[in-house]
Design a protein around this motif. Sequence first.
Motif, short mmCIF file in Angstrom:
data_model
loop_
_atom_site.label_atom_id
_atom_site.label_comp_id
_atom_site.label_asym_id
_atom_site.label_seq_id
_atom_site.Cartn_x
_atom_site.Cartn_y
_atom_site.Cartn_z
N PRO A 41 -5.18 -5.43 -0.27
CA PRO A 41 -5.83 -5.38 -1.58
C PRO A 41 -4.83 -5.73 -2.68
O PRO A 41 -3.74 -5.17 -2.76
CB PRO A 41 -6.29 -3.92 -1.68
CG PRO A 41 -5.34 -3.15 -0.81
CD PRO A 41 -4.91 -4.09 0.28
N LEU A 42 -5.21 -6.67 -3.54
CA LEU A 42 -4.39 -7.07 -4.67
C LEU A 42 -5.14 -6.80 -5.96
O LEU A 42 -6.37 -6.91 -6.01
CB LEU A 42 -4.04 -8.55 -4.60
CG LEU A 42 -3.21 -9.03 -3.40
CD1 LEU A 42 -2.99 -10.53 -3.50
CD2 LEU A 42 -1.88 -8.30 -3.31
N VAL A 43 -4.40 -6.48 -7.01
CA VAL A 43 -4.98 -6.36 -8.35
C VAL A 43 -4.32 -7.39 -9.24
O VAL A 43 -3.13 -7.68 -9.10
CB VAL A 43 -4.81 -4.93 -8.92
CG1 VAL A 43 -5.61 -3.94 -8.12
CG2 VAL A 43 -3.34 -4.52 -8.93
N PHE A 44 -5.11 -7.96 -10.12
CA PHE A 44 -4.64 -9.05 -10.96
C PHE A 44 -4.30 -8.50 -12.34
O PHE A 44 -5.01 -7.63 -12.86
CB PHE A 44 -5.69 -10.14 -11.10
CG PHE A 44 -6.28 -10.59 -9.79
CD1 PHE A 44 -5.53 -10.53 -8.61
CD2 PHE A 44 -7.58 -11.07 -9.72
CE1 PHE A 44 -6.07 -10.94 -7.40
CE2 PHE A 44 -8.13 -11.48 -8.51
CZ PHE A 44 -7.39 -11.42 -7.35
N GLY A 45 -3.24 -9.05 -12.94
CA GLY A 45 -2.82 -8.61 -14.26
C GLY A 45 -3.06 -9.69 -15.30
O GLY A 45 -3.53 -10.78 -15.01
#
Length: 396
Positions: free
Chosen positions: A385-389
Amino acid sequence: MSSRPDLDEIPRLDLAELPMAADRAVGWAALRDAGPLIAGDGYYTLARRDDVLEALRNTEVYSSKKAFDGLGSPLPMVPIAFDPPEHTRFRRILHPFFSMQTLGALLPSLQQQAIDVIDDIAANDSCEVVQELAIPYPSQVFLTLFGLPLEDRDRLVAWKDAIIDIGLLDSLDDADLTPAIELATYLTGAIAEHRRSPGDDILSQVLTGSDPLDDGEALGLGYVFILAGLDTVRSAIGSALLMLARRPGVRRLLCADPSQIPVFVEELLRLESPAPLIPRVTTRPVEVAGVTLPAGAKVRLPLAAINRDGSDGISGDELVMDGKLHRHWGFGGGPHRCLGSNLARMEPRLVLTEWLSRIPDFEVAPGFDPLVEWPAPSLALPKLPLVFGSGEHGQQ
């Protein structure tokens, strides 16, 4: 008078004992440190670079032919389950279809598929890379190359996963071979249809060329594509995005200069080799590290371990981003060097180019510990899981 070690004196180490899941540097160092020749899991593992390279080159002693019997394929897998001279014929037939010139003609389609998948991902503020990108994209590429409907993607992936699980079993005696039979049936039907109505895809061309594959050979080729190709690219894509999530400086470099993406991909394939161990079977007694292995011995060649053995300045555990494409053994070597290496490079390059142009700033979801599946045929992340900034992470 010095005594020579015998088979009973070889150090023992099962793959499951290696501390591989969190850090491959630690895992492969533990294997190399165990000794130049290691017994475990019914195999002998060659841990020194020179011995591995000799085994890759010497197909008369280290055979690939009997090493791929456990993956549920109804027929020998083309070309990996053959040795020269039969293997030479298959390489001659197949090589033109995996040249950069041939793949270049498919580039627009493969690039557009990457764009479509990544555009959907970029519309959100997070994603789970494996299920949303690393599994579906290489599956679509295979279907495109073989001229098969993209809507067959999900069942193709399900068959592939089930058959790889079969390959991990100690014995096929009690295995449910239904997925292998269903995949064989699917491919058999596709082969028949492509014979009746050939197109410009690879499957049609190998069936109708000047030295065409017969139906059984084409079926074996399909198995190789699915079982050896899809998981390795899945592993590479997941590993690439994890590496970049942890290295904002490298992200900034690649965003500013996309011409460095091939350099990064080459280092990725060295450090996180998606085919970390390849099997062979000895055809006659052979001496390794002062020990004579008998004929019929099952041997493992740890490509990923020799890529990190520190034997020179570009074979350590650190990412080398010096603008050069350095040699490594992630695709093997000798006559069996990976036929699809050009494609295996092209897919991550396309994915990273399109990803970084849309999602330059991302990190691993807080609290998630990315561990690869081990032991397994490829060092793949089951989940990422990745979160974008919006820029703050990329400025670290």
